[in-house]
Motif scaffolding. Structure first.
Motif, PDB file in Angstrom:
ATOM      1  N   SER A 296     -10.741  -1.113  -0.119  1.00 48.81           N
ATOM      2  CA  SER A 296     -10.378  -1.448  -1.823  1.00 48.81           C
ATOM      3  C   SER A 296     -10.050  -0.178  -2.257  1.00 48.81           C
ATOM      4  N   VAL A 297     -10.836   0.749  -2.084  1.00 45.70           N
ATOM      5  CA  VAL A 297     -10.671   2.058  -2.564  1.00 45.70           C
ATOM      6  C   VAL A 297      -9.076   2.554  -2.249  1.00 45.70           C
ATOM      7  N   LEU A 298      -8.957   2.470  -0.971  1.00 48.88           N
ATOM      8  CA  LEU A 298      -7.362   2.763  -0.702  1.00 48.88           C
ATOM      9  C   LEU A 298      -6.421   1.941  -1.490  1.00 48.88           C
ATOM     10  N   ALA A 299      -6.592   0.807  -1.620  1.00 45.83           N
ATOM     11  CA  ALA A 299      -5.873  -0.159  -2.159  1.00 45.83           C
ATOM     12  C   ALA A 299      -5.579   0.327  -3.596  1.00 45.83           C
ATOM     13  N   GLY A 300      -6.661   0.496  -4.548  1.00 50.49           N
ATOM     14  CA  GLY A 300      -6.596   1.061  -5.722  1.00 50.49           C
ATOM     15  C   GLY A 300      -5.923   2.491  -5.561  1.00 50.49           C
ATOM     16  N   LEU A 301      -5.979   3.356  -4.861  1.00 49.54           N
ATOM     17  CA  LEU A 301      -5.105   4.696  -4.641  1.00 49.54           C
ATOM     18  C   LEU A 301      -3.821   4.342  -4.597  1.00 49.54           C
ATOM     19  N   ASP A 302      -3.545   3.310  -3.459  1.00 46.83           N
ATOM     20  CA  ASP A 302      -2.189   3.032  -3.483  1.00 46.83           C
ATOM     21  C   ASP A 302      -1.436   2.575  -4.490  1.00 46.83           C
ATOM     22  N   GLU A 303      -2.380   1.730  -5.386  1.00 46.18           N
ATOM     23  CA  GLU A 303      -1.556   1.345  -6.710  1.00 46.18           C
ATOM     24  C   GLU A 303      -1.315   2.295  -7.598  1.00 46.18           C
ATOM     25  N   VAL A 304      -2.213   3.218  -7.518  1.00 47.88           N
ATOM     26  CA  VAL A 304      -2.080   4.475  -8.424  1.00 47.88           C
ATOM     27  C   VAL A 304      -0.788   5.322  -8.157  1.00 47.88           C
ATOM     28  N   THR A 305      -0.689   5.262  -6.968  1.00 50.08           N
ATOM     29  CA  THR A 305       0.536   6.394  -6.456  1.00 50.08           C
ATOM     30  C   THR A 305       1.596   5.640  -6.638  1.00 50.08           C
ATOM     31  N   ALA A 306       1.664   4.258  -6.263  1.00 51.23           N
ATOM     32  CA  ALA A 306       3.095   3.441  -6.355  1.00 51.23           C
ATOM     33  C   ALA A 306       3.455   3.372  -7.527  1.00 51.23           C
ATOM     34  N   THR A 307       2.713   3.283  -8.380  1.00 52.20           N
ATOM     35  CA  THR A 307       2.995   3.089 -10.102  1.00 52.20           C
ATOM     36  C   THR A 307       3.342   4.519 -10.620  1.00 52.20           C
ATOM     37  N   GLY A 308       3.271   5.415  -9.883  1.00 53.49           N
ATOM     38  CA  GLY A 308       4.006   6.439 -10.422  1.00 53.49           C
ATOM     39  C   GLY A 308       2.611   7.432 -11.296  1.00 53.49           C
ATOM     40  N   ARG A 309       1.431   6.750 -11.507  1.00 54.71           N
ATOM     41  CA  ARG A 309       0.699   7.673 -12.385  1.00 54.71           C
ATOM     42  C   ARG A 309      -0.057   8.816 -11.583  1.00 54.71           C
ATOM     43  N   CYS A 310       0.128   8.906 -10.299  1.00 56.67           N
ATOM     44  CA  CYS A 310      -0.075  10.130  -9.542  1.00 56.67           C
ATOM     45  C   CYS A 310       0.926  10.201  -8.454  1.00 56.67           C
ATOM     46  N   ALA A 311       2.193  10.630  -8.730  1.00 54.08           N
ATOM     47  CA  ALA A 311       3.232  10.439  -7.624  1.00 54.08           C
ATOM     48  C   ALA A 311       2.668  11.478  -6.404  1.00 54.08           C
ATOM     49  N   GLY A 312       3.355  11.372  -5.267  1.00 50.24           N
ATOM     50  CA  GLY A 312       3.526  12.417  -4.142  1.00 50.24           C
ATOM     51  C   GLY A 312       2.669  12.084  -3.073  1.00 50.24           C
ATOM     52  N   GLN A 313       1.670  11.066  -3.097  1.00 46.04           N
ATOM     53  CA  GLN A 313       0.854  10.996  -2.007  1.00 46.04           C
ATOM     54  C   GLN A 313       1.212   9.623  -1.432  1.00 46.04           C
ATOM     55  N   LEU A 314       2.100   8.816  -1.719  1.00 40.30           N
ATOM     56  CA  LEU A 314       2.321   7.305  -1.238  1.00 40.30           C
ATOM     57  C   LEU A 314       2.165   6.997   0.181  1.00 40.30           C
ATOM     58  N   PRO A 315       2.923   7.818   0.711  1.00 40.12           N
ATOM     59  CA  PRO A 315       2.777   7.619   2.218  1.00 40.12           C
ATOM     60  C   PRO A 315       1.688   7.944   2.667  1.00 40.12           C
ATOM     61  N   ALA A 316       1.108   8.912   2.266  1.00 44.14           N
ATOM     62  CA  ALA A 316      -0.357   9.333   2.777  1.00 44.14           C
ATOM     63  C   ALA A 316      -1.386   8.254   2.777  1.00 44.14           C
ATOM     64  N   ILE A 317      -1.341   7.493   1.572  1.00 39.83           N
ATOM     65  CA  ILE A 317      -2.263   6.508   1.321  1.00 39.83           C
ATOM     66  C   ILE A 317      -1.741   5.221   2.034  1.00 39.83           C
ATOM     67  N   ARG A 318      -0.503   4.939   1.850  1.00 39.20           N
ATOM     68  CA  ARG A 318      -0.164   3.343   2.312  1.00 39.20           C
ATOM     69  C   ARG A 318       0.016   3.110   3.608  1.00 39.20           C
ATOM     70  N   LEU A 319       0.148   4.108   4.369  1.00 39.12           N
ATOM     71  CA  LEU A 319       0.400   3.828   5.823  1.00 39.12           C
ATOM     72  C   LEU A 319      -1.123   3.579   6.309  1.00 39.12           C
ATOM     73  N   PRO A 320      -1.982   4.480   5.734  1.00 39.94           N
ATOM     74  CA  PRO A 320      -3.596   4.166   6.468  1.00 39.94           C
ATOM     75  C   PRO A 320      -3.986   3.010   5.941  1.00 39.94           C
ATOM     76  N   LEU A 321      -3.585   2.674   4.721  1.00 42.38           N
ATOM     77  CA  LEU A 321      -4.141   1.358   4.074  1.00 42.38           C
ATOM     78  C   LEU A 321      -3.424  -0.050   4.881  1.00 42.38           C
ATOM     79  N   LEU A 322      -2.281   0.296   5.435  1.00 42.66           N
ATOM     80  CA  LEU A 322      -1.304  -0.896   6.019  1.00 42.66           C
ATOM     81  C   LEU A 322      -2.038  -1.016   7.276  1.00 42.66           C
ATOM     82  N   GLN A 323      -2.468   0.025   8.020  1.00 44.77           N
ATOM     83  CA  GLN A 323      -3.124   0.016   9.333  1.00 44.77           C
ATOM     84  C   GLN A 323      -4.367  -0.584   9.016  1.00 44.77           C
ATOM     85  N   ARG A 324      -4.993  -0.113   8.158  1.00 45.55           N
ATOM     86  CA  ARG A 324      -6.637  -0.713   7.722  1.00 45.55           C
ATOM     87  C   ARG A 324      -6.504  -2.383   7.562  1.00 45.55           C
ATOM     88  N   GLU A 325      -5.768  -2.499   6.831  1.00 42.45           N
ATOM     89  CA  GLU A 325      -5.287  -4.092   6.213  1.00 42.45           C
ATOM     90  C   GLU A 325      -4.833  -5.012   7.633  1.00 42.45           C
TER      91      GLU A 325
END
Lengths: 807, 400
Positions: free
Chosen positions: A353-382
């Motif tokens: 859930s923490v990674l999912a929250g971070l994914d949302e933050v990066t994907a919505t552009g509030r903190c850009a630049g780290q999306l693949p680094a967050i989303r791919l591990p999250l995808l693997q985890r889910e």
């Protein structure tokens, strides 16, 4: 401009000060001064000369300077005062000078705490050349006590940490809720201000500016500041730690202080402040925490993670993520990327859930630049979790911005999903496809190969597995396969009950395509929808309208047939359907459930009534259905006549004679109620001649509670017990029943006397006698009437004799 | 009667302050910040709560029971500002006497010497128990401490007092010196000795607050004052500096003496609501300070130089003569305007010539010269005012 005005207060010669006269007064001010500012400074910040000290033979330089800060909600002022010695007029001691800076804009202080202004270079100890002096110039610098020296100072003091804890706790309480003043006993100004600097650096600047102080004062009882300091040699007060008089005392001479309840916040920040290599970071963290918009302790978790880059506790990570998602944009933009990087570097530590929250933050552009680094591990985890049977979140992840998410990331995501599918059993297949859909990973139907068939079979066997087509990657293709499989199974089913169950099971997940589709699945789903839906009227209307738009009788019949496959319409629904379909002549098969019920062994009145409505409207029937409904119509007519008590007996007989058993069973209650309600007992006996099987039940009813019988029931009992009956009826009344009827009539006559019930019974007998005279013959009518007259007279006499004997 | 701390008029029904002792089963009240007291007097310390005393029609109760903790208390406080008052404050006449004078006139030195004299010599002279009451705002900031500091500074360190801080400044909220004056009252009936207690409050005004042209900071105390001692600096009279040598450093005020008197007149008219056709009724003692500087000019036989014998009564004849001599001297020094101003605006006033130190100090260094401090006739203004309040007797027929 700095935003600060300046004011100088000292002893003046005539013409030197702003009042023009001689004596203590404001000597000079910058252009922005006003009376309010002057009174504010004069009331709160002037140097205070201790009476005894001013008379002592001491050089002026040995008098400690004063330093103070006040804020009243609109006006903030900080002042430094010095003792100057002799007054300019004459040789008396007592001259002093107070230089103050005043502002209405708290932002003028920047991030500098007021205590840090002590010993700043801009303070003057001399009167200005004229009555107008410049405001504090831009670029002013605070004094030498900064965060580093404050940290060193606390370290150098014995028990420094404990004292800072106590001071900070008390200042926080004082600012929030002015309860007790803090009083320092100190021989020098600087230690007091070092303590104040250290403590206020650990408070947000906006609160630190509200920490008002005065060092030194000779009248602590009258000083309104939150923090005051007294000089031990001035005998300003006998206050001590043991005799605190309501103050929180910090005695820097004896190195002791009052007992103070330590706050969690103070404990947290003091520990950090004294252990961090760079105390400025802690000060920044305090500000970020204050600006986070969160309450304690969440704010300090955010501040520490954002500035000090310290990993939060696992339980606190959600707080940081929430702040990244909803915190003030300016702060998140400044500190968010750093926090995100911290989380990315340690992604294994955090929950999904923490990674999912971070994914949302990066994907919505509030903190850009780290999306693949967050989303791919999250995808693997889910994907792994889905494979293990964990629940997949329903929420769709935000689509990845193209600038950050490139083709290689797509490929990596597909690879993760395909690996997951390959390793999963059919029961987890859907969950993995759901994860893929959640993260916008395109999986083609063809990519699934043979695994798709296994999954479809599993899915068709388990409608309640919870898969929703719109939540699955390549969901539409899979839905087609599923429908094919279900249609195949439906075609093989012959039991309508099974069909209904299947329709009910899938109606929740699949939509019916009626009337466009001929598939049995769509019909089953539609029938199930009408069966299950609490607002079936809307379902019927929606689909019937779609069918009517085709202007095809067949489509209308097919749709109605599906809609009312397992459901019998109510009379109102039947009427409404007839209104919508009045242009059509429909086959009874358009209402299969109703037809089945009416023609079945146990039709019930509502079904018959609905069918009457349909036949009167849009349905054309023939054969057994038409005959049955005609017979039912006659029954209803007979019931009506009985209720009115006014039809020829033969009509009633003909209507009820030779009733189909199912119809007799369905209308039994209406007929029985009509017989009981009929005022003419001879007409009832005429009806019983057609349906003699109701005779025992009726006899039982009119003899059961004799004293409560209505008048016409008593008359009916009389008719059944005393008058000559048709053979069909007579044979159904045995001797015991007849005795009961006789006893009942006699008791009733005794009790009824000549009241209203008796008159009702007389009326009923007269009705019967009259009708019998007309239809059978005068003698039959007279027999009815005279028999009743005789019975009531005998009964009346017996009743009178009983009463006389009783007296 | 006015409270000497908040200057509000108070009646006989005082309030009481809980002692925080409590009673069995009821814990004592805890000290709290008294908002009312802080607002009216600036006193910020935590104190036990105050409450109204019982209502008796004829007298003021001596004690009361706290409604919160049930404890008995005898601490009587002002019903307005809740500041503790002297024990019998409400039971007797307690006039408040204000000091008025321009910057550098010597008000603080005069009040210091006068207060010291009250405690040391006047007690025996008038057969009265006179003591400085150390109540009010209490603690170390009390008037007792103020007097001790100033006496030490003047008599021991032999330095002139520093200027009094303006009432507008943080240190300037001045509390009065309150003296208890207790003496036997011999009635005509043989009822044995009976005592009467009176309280005298002296308020030292800062010179900055009364400079002509200045907006007076807080002159509520003027409304509360029952009498005034107007201290005038003779050095500021127009023709004085032609007759004696006055060092520059002795001239601290820039205001003409007549302006100071005029300012006082205006302030009193406003405070007391005196109609335009009327005169101000409160007694005014007009004392010319630093009179020692004129001893040589006046000559050995001047009645101003000659101190009258100290008796237990005010010598009305001697006072009246001195008044007229100073008045003629005032005309000679070019102060006729002042005399006219007083005559037209005050019903009762009298001139006095006083010297707190007995000899001129070194104004350059702010120190006293060698030799003992010999106050000259400093008691006369006060004794005259006390005679007006019937606190001391009068010798001779009263002259108006």
């Amino acid at each position: 401009m700095s935003g600060f005005d300046t004011l100088i207060y000292t002893d003046c010669r005539a013409g030197q000060g702003m009042s023009g006269g001689a004596g203590m007064q404001f000597q000079s001010s910058s252009a922005g001064w006003d009376t309010q500012a002057m009174e504010f400074v004069q009331r709160n910040l002037l140097y205070e000369t201790p009476p005894r000290a001013s008379g002592e033979v001491r050089v002026a330089a040995l008098h400690p300077p004063s330093f103070g800060h006040v804020y009243d909600g609109t006006l903030a002022a900080t002042a430094a005062g010095v003792y100057l010695g002799r007054q300019v007029n004459g040789g008396r001691e007592g001259n002093h000078l107070t230089h103050s800076i005043v502002t209405r804009d708290l932002a003028s202080y920047g991030l500098v705490r007021p205590a840090q202004l002590f010993e700043a270079e801009f303070w003057t100890t001399e009167p200005a050349p004229t009555t107008v002096c410049p405001p504090l110039p831009a670029g002013w610098r605070p004094g030498p006590v900064d965060a580093v020296s404050a940290q060193e100072f606390v370290h150098s003091e014995v028990g420094g940490e404990a004292m800072l804890l106590a001071l900070l706790s008390e200042l926080e309480r004082g600012v929030a809720n002015r309860s007790r003043q803090v009083l320092f006993i100190a021989a020098k100004v600087r230690p007091v201000l070092s303590w104040l600097t250290a403590a206020t650096l650990l408070m947000p600047q906006q609160l630190a500016l509200r920490v008002t102080f005065k060092v030194f004062t000779v009248r602590p009882t009258h000083a309104g500041q939150l923090v005051i300091a007294i000089h031990p040699e001035w005998n300003s007060s006998a206050i001590s730690v043991r005799n605190d008089l309501g103050y929180v005392v910090f005695d820097l001479v004896r190195r002791e202080w009052s007992e103070v309840e330590i706050t969690d916040r103070a404990r947290y920040w003091v520990r950090l402040f004294l252990r961090e290599d760079d105390p400025y970071d802690v000060v920044d963290a305090v500000e970020v925490a204050a600006g986070s918009g969160l309450g304690e302790p969440a704010a300090r978790v955010v501040g520490t993670a954002a500035v000090l880059r310290q990993l939060p506790e696992p339980g606190d990570a959600e707080i940081v993520v929430s702040w990244l998602r909803t915190g003030p944009g300016e702060l998140v933009a400044a500190y968010g990327p750093g926090v995100l990087k911290l989380f990315v570097e340690t992604s294994d530590l955090w929950s999904t859930s923490v990674l999912a929250g971070l994914d949302e933050v990066t994907a919505t552009g509030r903190c850009a630049g780290q999306l693949p680094a967050i989303r791919l591990p999250l995808l693997q985890r889910e994907t792994d979790e889905a494979r293990r049977g964990w629940r997949v979140p329903d929420r769709q992840a935000p689509p990845p911005p193209p600038a950050e998410w490139r083709a290689e990331h797509d490929e990596a995501a597909r690879h993760i999903v395909m690996q997951g599918l390959a390793a999963s059993t059919p029961d987890r297949f859907g969950a993995i496809l759901q994860v893929a859909r959640r993260f916008h990973v395109d999986i083609g139907y063809t990519d699934l190969g043979e695994a798709a068939k296994s999954f479809i079979n599993y899915w068709a066997d388990n409608p309640h597995a919870g898969h929703r087509v719109e939540q699955l990657s390549c969901g539409r293709e899979l839905e087609g396969l599923l429908r094919d499989e279900l249609n195949r199974r439906l075609r093989a089913i012959t039991d309508p009950e099974q069909e209904s169950l299947l329709g009910l099971a899938w109606g929740e997940y699949l939509e019916s395509r009626f009337p466009e589709s001929d598939e049995p699945l769509d019909a089953a789903i539609l029938a199930a929808m009408v069966q299950r839906a609490p607002d079936r009227h809307q379902v019927v209307a929606r689909y019937l309208d779609r069918a009517l738009r085709t202007r095809s009788v067949r489509q209308v019949e097919r749709t109605l047939g599906a809609l009312w496959r397992y459901t019998i319409p109510s009379v109102e629904e039947a009427r409404w359907v007839c209104t919508r379909t009045r242009r059509y002549l429909l086959d009874p098969a358009a209402f299969p459930a109703a037809t089945r019920r009416v023609l079945g062994p146990n039709p019930y009145p509502q079904a018959l009534d609905a069918m009457h409505e349909l036949l009167g409207g849009c349905v054309v029937a023939d054969g057994p259905l038409a005959e049955l409904m005609a017979a039912d119509k006659k029954v209803l007519e007979a019931v009506g006549w009985l209720n009115k008590s006014g039809a020829p007996g033969r009509f009633v007989y003909q209507a009820l004679h030779h009733l189909p058993p199912s119809l007799f069973s369905a209308r039994h209650k209406e007929i029985f109620d009509a017989l009981l309600g009929c005022q003419d007992p001879s007409l009832v006996i005429e009806a019983l001649q057609a349906i003699p099987e109701m005779t025992p039940e009726l006899c039982s009813r009119v003899s059961a509670v004799p004293t409560d019988l209505p008048g016409h029931h008593a008359a009916l009992a009389y008719g059944l017990a005393y008058t000559p009956l048709p053979a069909e009826v007579r044979t159904r009344i045995n001797e015991e029943t007849r005795s009961a009827l006789v006893a009942s009539v006699q008791r009733w006559i005794q009790r009824a006397g000549h009241g209203k019930p008796r008159r009702a019974a007389d009326h009923a007998v007269l009705l019967a006698a009259n009708r019998m005279s007309k239809e059978v013959g005068r003698d039959a009518g007279e027999r009815w009437a005279k028999g009743w007259q005789r019975l009531t007279q005998d009964g009346g006499e017996r009743w009178s004799l009983k009463r006389l004997r009783g007296r | 009667m006015h409270c000497p701390y908040c200057y509000n008029r108070i009646g006989k029904r005082l309030w009481f302050q809980c002692e925080g002792v409590g009673t069995p089963g009821r814990p004592g009240c805890q000290p709290v910040l008294d908002e009312r007291r802080a607002q009216l007097t600036g006193f910020n310390q935590l104190v036990h709560p105050s409450f109204p005393g019982p209502r008796y029609p004829m007298w003021s109760p001596r004690y009361a029971y706290c409604p919160h903790d049930g404890g008995r208390t005898g601490i009587r406080v002002c019903p307005e500002c809740h500041t503790p008052l002297p024990t019998y404050f409400a039971d007797s006449d307690s006039p408040m006497i204000a000091m008025w004078g321009a910057t550098g006139t010597g008000k603080t030195a005069y009040l210091t010497v006068l207060a010291n004299d009250l405690r040391r010599t006047m007690s025996a002279r008038f057969d009265a128990g006179i003591r400085l009451v150390a109540v009010g705002q209490g603690g170390e900031n009390s008037p007792l401490r103020w007097l001790q500091d100033h006496v030490e500074q003047l008599f021991t360190q032999r330095k002139l007092p520093t200027g009094t801080a303006s009432s507008r400044s943080s240190n300037g909220r001045q509390e009065p010196l309150v003296f208890e004056w207790r003496r036997a009252r011999n009635g005509r009936l043989p009822l044995g000795s009976r005592f009467k207690t009176t309280y005298l409050s002296f308020y030292d005004t800062a010179g900055e607050d009364v400079e002509p042209g200045q907006r007076m900071a807080d002159l509520r105390y003027l409304r509360a004052a029952r009498a005034l001692i107007l201290l005038l600096d003779p050095f500021m009279l127009p023709e004085v500096r032609d007759r004696i040598h006055v060092p520059e450093s002795a001239l601290r005020s820039t205001s003409a003496t007549v302006d100071v008197v005029s300012e006082l007149t205006n302030a009193l008219r406003e405070c007391h609501g005196v109609p335009e056709r009327g005169r101000i009724g409160i007694p005014l003692a007009v004392a010319f300070a630093k009179i020692d500087a004129f001893f040589e000019v006046l000559g050995e036989n001047s009645s101003i130089r000659r101190a009258p014998p100290l008796t237990a009564k005010y010598d009305e004849r001697e006072g009246w003569m001195t008044h007229h001599q100073i008045r003629s001297q005032l005309w000679e020094w070019g102060g006729s305007e002042i005399d006219k101003l007083l005559e037209k605006n005050f019903t009762t006033y009298r001139y006095f010539a006083v010297s707190a130190l007995g000899r001129p100090p070194n104004y350059e260094t702010g120190t006293l010269r060698e030799g003992a401090i010999r106050p000259h006739r400093i008691d006369e203004p006060l004794v005259w005012l006390l005679s007006r309040f019937h606190m001391v007797g009068v010798q001779g027929r009263r002259q108006e």
